[in-house]
Design an enzyme around this catalytic site. Structure first.
Site, PDB file in Angstrom:
ATOM      1  N   LEU A   1       2.155 -39.447  -4.969  1.00 39.39           N
ATOM      2  CA  LEU A   1       0.708 -39.210  -4.931  1.00 39.39           C
ATOM      3  C   LEU A   1       0.194 -38.638  -6.253  1.00 39.39           C
ATOM      4  CD1 LEU A   1       0.558 -37.827  -1.308  1.00 39.39           C
ATOM      5  CD2 LEU A   1      -0.026 -40.126  -2.100  1.00 39.39           C
ATOM      6  N   ASP A   2       0.994 -37.790  -6.879  1.00 38.98           N
ATOM      7  CA  ASP A   2       0.574 -37.221  -8.160  1.00 38.98           C
ATOM      8  C   ASP A   2       1.472 -37.780  -9.257  1.00 38.98           C
ATOM      9  OD1 ASP A   2      -0.508 -35.769 -10.177  1.00 38.98           O
ATOM     10  OD2 ASP A   2       0.298 -33.834  -9.534  1.00 38.98           O
TER      11      ASP A   2
END
Ligand SMILES: *[C@@H]1O[C@H](CO)[C@@H](O)[C@H](O)[C@H]1NC(C)=O
Ligand SMILES: *[C@@H]1O[C@H](CO)[C@@H](O)[C@H](O)[C@H]1NC(C)=O
Length: 246
Positions: free
Chosen positions: A24-25
């Site tokens: 996600l990051d």
């Protein structure tokens, strides 16, 4: 090395026992190199959830500069969305910066193809890994080089000597900030590189190797400061002036 390692990691994530994992990051600072392999520092920022959908229009993969329409599968999931999201992030945070710049000229078209195919998500992770492995094979085997030796005849070889390492002219992408230290497949490739650099007057093949097993060659602007070394050979460019000196 960084890009290949990242692609291997994303291949693993796409086919993990838990399902296809999305990071996600996806910032470069989320990764560290450990013994030449890229690792994710924080797996809390990962998910196996694939986006649910009713129709294809629910499945747009959005990035600041680009959107990709994906298909909604019969089980109501956006097909391959996690894998594609990872791969496009790899393209925009890593490949665009690292791939175009440091490969030997003959290998650049292969890297441009990878850049183009991942930038448009024409490749999945499987094809991307395969394409990288092909480039690595060409690089390690020296198959990208010209078959006939052409350059070594321009050099005189002096067995039993090496040059002293000292500050000298710089080249890119050098492994040393003091001078010009590049990986080569062979003495012939080193001679071709030395011919292409007007400052280069001599070179030696060192005992050091890179992660691919290629030796490092040190290029120098003059063959002064020779010291005896039974295992070494100095190659000195033939030219009117060096001919006289010798
Ligand atoms: C890939 O190549 C095509 C054809 O040259 C071009 O139109 C497209 O913009 C390229 N895509 C990327 C991401 O570079
Ligand atoms: C990609 O490779 C994996 C592992 O080898 C395989 O299970 C999967 O079917 C392949 N996917 C595609 C789309 O070829």
């Amino acid at each position: 090395q960084i890009c290949l390692s990242l692609v291997k990691l994303l291949f693993y994530l796409a086919h993990s026992p838990l399902g296809s994992i999305v990071l996600l990051d996806f910032q470069p600072r989320q990764f560290v190199m450990v013994d030449g392999n890229l690792k994710v520092t924080d797996m809390d920022d990962a998910s196996t959830e694939e986006l649910s959908c009713k129709e294809d229009s629910d499945c747009t993969l959005d990035f600041p500069t680009k959107s990709f329409p994906l298909k909604c599968s019969v089980v109501g999931k956006c097909e391959g969305i996690n894998e594609k999201k990872n791969l496009f992030n790899a393209y925009r945070y890593f490949f665009t910066y690292l791939l175009p710049h440091s490969a030997p000229p003959a290998l650049r078209p292969f890297l441009s193809d990878i850049l183009n195919a991942t930038g448009d998500l024409r490749y999945g992770i499987n094809e991307t890994l395969k394409a990288f492995e092909k480039v690595l094979h060409l690089y390690k085997s020296g198959l990208y080089l010209q078959k006939r030796p052409l350059h070594l005849k321009d050099y005189i070889s002096l067995k039993g000597f090496r040059t002293v390492e000292r500050e000298d002219y710089k080249c890119w992408p050098s492994y040393s900030h003091l001078g010009c230290l590049l990986s080569v497949h062979s003495t012939e490739e080193a001679a071709a590189i030395c011919n292409s650099q007007f400052q280069c007057q001599s070179f030696i093949i060192t005992q050091r190797q890179t992660w691919t097993g290629r030796p490092l060659a040190s290029f120098q602007s003059s063959p002064t400061d020779l010291i005896p070394d039974a295992n070494a050979i100095v190659y000195i460019k033939r030219s009117a002036s060096s001919g006289e000196r010798l």
